[in-house]
Design an enzyme around this catalytic site. Structure first.
Site, PDB file in Angstrom:
ATOM      1  CG  ASP A  67      45.542  43.604  52.286  1.00 36.57           C
ATOM      2  OD1 ASP A  67      45.517  43.511  53.531  1.00 36.57           O
ATOM      3  OD2 ASP A  67      45.718  42.628  51.545  1.00 36.57           O
ATOM      4  CG  ASN A 134      43.208  34.303  44.111  1.00 37.52           C
ATOM      5  OD1 ASN A 134      44.084  34.538  44.957  1.00 37.52           O
ATOM      6  ND2 ASN A 134      42.275  35.183  43.804  1.00 37.52           N
ATOM      7  CG  HIS A 136      45.110  37.142  47.003  1.00 36.05           C
ATOM      8  ND1 HIS A 136      43.744  37.291  47.134  1.00 36.05           N
ATOM      9  CD2 HIS A 136      45.542  36.804  48.249  1.00 36.05           C
ATOM     10  CE1 HIS A 136      43.401  37.052  48.389  1.00 36.05           C
ATOM     11  NE2 HIS A 136      44.468  36.750  49.084  1.00 36.05           N
ATOM     12  CD  GLU A 141      42.063  38.911  44.504  1.00 38.79           C
ATOM     13  OE1 GLU A 141      42.848  37.941  44.567  1.00 38.79           O
ATOM     14  OE2 GLU A 141      41.055  38.994  45.226  1.00 38.79           O
TER      15      GLU A 141
END
Ligand code: PGA
Length: 245
Positions: A67, A134, A136, A141
């Site tokens: 990313d 979280n 990811h 996400e």
């Protein structure tokens, strides 16, 4: 999915680096899928050490990164291109032409399409993964739906907060990123995810315990992968109540 519990974070990174090094030794023109973030740093330190000791040759290796932040130029110190150059590429004999980190500036749609083409060119032999607080992976996400292919993702508040430690203040953290999709990650022949620290406990608990897959914890998708390894240290294993059966 294989789960390895180690004595500490350093040992986790050494094992992940060894898995990557073994792939390169078996296949000198391997394609590596790489990750950024604090956790991956020591993995690169070990790979550089192996190279400097003459045990690893990157001359035919190619890489593609998970990313990149939208809005940061490649020479921005918090861009993932800058991270990769400084934490790995500048220290080994890799040909930079064979390294790919999608650009986060210019025509974003075009960049997303170029990223997808890059992934279709040649499969990833081994993909290194971190995990967000979280859950990811890449910047996929938690959401009611997950995306298969490369796309632009709005970053979660928890991700912005967690990553603000790398910026002068939280307002400087980009709000969007271009990321591989879940399918792109799952197509890698082998996955290795490293996690450490209390902040990751909630995300890791539903990854290493039980067989449920949750969109609200995208990392749980890798339970479906044929060749995935999760490496956590003792401290994290104890925190989440993971016991080897
Ligand atoms: P970290 O990031 O290693 O900096 O915690 C991991 C991730 O967000 O995937």
């Amino acid at each position: 999915m294989k789960i390895i519990v180690t004595e500490n974070y350093d040992r986790s990174c050494e094992i992940a680096a060894k898995m990557i090094a073994d792939v390169i030794r078996a296949k000198p023109d391997a394609r590596l899928g790489l990750a950024t973030g604090g956790t991956a740093e020591a993995v690169y330190t070990y790979l550089i050490k192996e190279y400097k000791e003459g045990n690893l040759d990157f001359s035919k290796v190619s890489t593609v990164n998970l990313d990149e932040y939208v809005g940061l130029s490649p020479d921005h110190p918090q861009s993932y291109r800058y991270y990769m150059d400084n934490k790995l590429f500048n220290h080994v004999n890799i040909d930079k032409k064979n390294t790919y980190v999608v650009s986060g500036i210019g025509d974003i749609e075009k960049n997303v399409a170029e990223f997808q083409r890059k992934l279709q060119e040649k499969p990833i032999d081994i993909q290194l993964l971190g995990i967000g607080v979280n859950g990811h992976i890449g910047f996929n996400e938690p959401n009611s739906v997950l995306k298969e292919k490369t796309h632009v993702e709005e970053l979660d508040e928890s991700t912005i907060r967690a990553n603000s430690r790398f910026f002068r203040n939280i307002d400087e953290v980009p709000r969007k990123a271009i990321t591989m999709g879940i399918g792109d990650i799952m197509r890698a022949k082998c996955l290795v995810l490293v996690a450490t620290g209390k902040a990751k406990a909630q995300a890791i608990r539903s990854l290493v315990i039980g067989d449920e897959i949750y969109c609200r914890n995208p990392s749980t998708m890798i339970k479906l992968h044929q060749n995935a390894t999760v490496i956590i240290d003792n401290e994290l294993a104890e925190l989440v109540g993971y016991k080897k059966d």
